[in-house]
Design a protein around this motif. Sequence first.
Motif, short mmCIF file in Angstrom:
data_model
loop_
_atom_site.label_atom_id
_atom_site.label_comp_id
_atom_site.label_asym_id
_atom_site.label_seq_id
_atom_site.Cartn_x
_atom_site.Cartn_y
_atom_site.Cartn_z
N ARG A 114 52.40 39.36 44.04
CA ARG A 114 52.29 40.00 42.71
C ARG A 114 51.93 38.98 41.63
NH1 ARG A 114 56.98 43.81 41.05
NH2 ARG A 114 55.35 44.45 39.60
N SER A 163 52.19 31.29 34.07
CA SER A 163 50.80 31.14 34.52
C SER A 163 50.74 31.56 35.98
CB SER A 163 50.35 29.68 34.38
OG SER A 163 51.24 28.84 35.09
N ARG A 164 49.57 31.92 36.45
CA ARG A 164 49.43 32.32 37.85
C ARG A 164 49.39 31.07 38.73
NH1 ARG A 164 49.10 37.52 37.84
NH2 ARG A 164 48.13 38.56 36.07
N ASP A 209 46.22 37.89 40.56
CA ASP A 209 45.57 38.97 39.81
C ASP A 209 44.70 39.77 40.77
OD1 ASP A 209 44.83 40.59 37.80
OD2 ASP A 209 43.43 39.18 36.87
N GLU A 265 54.61 38.09 30.73
CA GLU A 265 55.58 39.19 30.78
C GLU A 265 56.65 38.91 31.85
OE1 GLU A 265 54.05 43.11 30.66
OE2 GLU A 265 52.80 42.62 28.91
N PRO A 277 51.44 46.82 41.46
CA PRO A 277 50.64 46.12 40.45
C PRO A 277 51.04 44.64 40.30
CG PRO A 277 51.65 48.11 39.53
CD PRO A 277 52.22 47.93 40.89
N PRO A 278 50.07 43.78 39.95
CA PRO A 278 50.42 42.36 39.75
C PRO A 278 51.25 42.17 38.49
CG PRO A 278 48.10 42.75 39.22
CD PRO A 278 48.64 44.06 39.73
N PHE A 279 52.04 41.07 38.47
CA PHE A 279 52.74 40.70 37.23
C PHE A 279 51.69 40.31 36.21
CE2 PHE A 279 56.01 39.33 40.45
CZ PHE A 279 56.89 40.37 40.19
N LYS A 280 52.03 40.51 34.93
CA LYS A 280 51.11 40.07 33.87
C LYS A 280 51.59 38.73 33.33
CE LYS A 280 49.45 44.55 32.42
NZ LYS A 280 50.11 45.74 31.99
N VAL A 281 50.67 37.83 33.08
CA VAL A 281 51.03 36.53 32.51
C VAL A 281 51.66 36.78 31.14
CG1 VAL A 281 50.12 34.33 31.67
CG2 VAL A 281 49.26 35.30 33.80
N GLU A 317 44.35 43.56 43.19
CA GLU A 317 44.82 44.92 43.44
C GLU A 317 45.61 44.93 44.75
OE1 GLU A 317 42.82 49.17 44.07
OE2 GLU A 317 41.73 47.86 42.65
#
Length: 331
Positions: free
Chosen positions: A51, A9-10, A54, A66, A60-64, A56
């Motif tokens: 990162r 989670s962020r 969410d 992943e 690129p930011p990390f994806k939740v 710019e």
Amino acid sequence: MNQTIILQSRPQGTPKLENFKIIEEKKPEPGSGEVLLQAKYISVDPYLRGRMRDEESYIPPFKVGEPIDSMVIAEVISSNNPNFKEGEFVSGMLQWKQFQISNGAGLNKIDEQRAPLTAYLGVLGLTGLTAYIALDKIGKLKSGETLVVSGAAGAVGSVAGQIGKINGCRVIGIAGSDEKIKKIKDDFGFDGGINYKSTSNMKKALAEKCSDGIDVYYDNVGGEILDAVMQNINDFARIINCGAISLYNKEEMPTGPRLEGILIKKSALMQGFLVRNHVKDFGPAINQLGTWLKEGKLKYDETIIKGFENTPQAFLDLFDGKNTGKMIVEV
Ligand code: NAP
């Protein structure tokens, strides 16, 4: 099986262990042209916090859900790629996985004979390069000048301060404990230091330690420490905005004093720096850093945390100042 660390989670504010999750997958098999890599050492870095938002940015930011990635030293376990042999060590932006597949793009072979593997994540890796190139491009140190470095006992800061000494500067470091101040003086040759956690008036403390004013400020932390430094700069000072860790966990960005008046009055230069914009300078910079290491002019420190599963905690510990030198996880 193969363990992977994902962003669960962020984080809101200061990151917590629950923002990360370890999952188990099947160990992958390399296909044609691919290599199987086993992670040996993982770099945890303050910028990874950015990162996790969410937003710019320059990366690129990390994806939740992943995997996280960062610089990793890995061993080639098996290879179907003619450019890599079993048993070779490589560094690259790799995922937080025990085993992973690569087609070889972006991997750099590293030489264990030249320096210990972990040095390629620190003094001979991105943090050493950051210290060296930012001082070269923006700091433009002159012998006899006063250099102030924040985050002084950390990976970038400890190298930046020593480069200041090599260039004949008077170097004052700012760090978060008396032990760290002792270390930067005894081990890295800084002329003095200020423990910002036990100092109530940083402007005054800096004025006392830097009686000739500050010519170059290597800023790793931003915020109130930067504000205090700015009140002590000399004419034609150079301020390197390398990092702002004191702000990375803030949900609301605090405002500080307006700086334009000081910059104008002092004809000072304040410039942001990103090491990734200077890839063409990496070769000569690594050669210089390697030479200083061999000559004993440059020393380095590292904090090595053992265990792949402790990677998230090692990252969190950066924000509590638990490291000296480069924070690294030994898988
Ligand atoms: P590091 O300095 O080895 O570790 C982070 C240190 O920051 C901690 O040990 C801690 O030391 C200090 N810190 C944590 N929270 C703080 C706060 N609120 N106020 C002041 N200090 C705080 O990390 P690093 O990898 O060398 O990175 C240093 C800085 O350079 C970071 O800001 C990073 O983002 C930046 N950086 C920039 C580039 C670029 O290309 N621009 C490249 C690499 C790194 P104390 O005990 O002293 O508090």
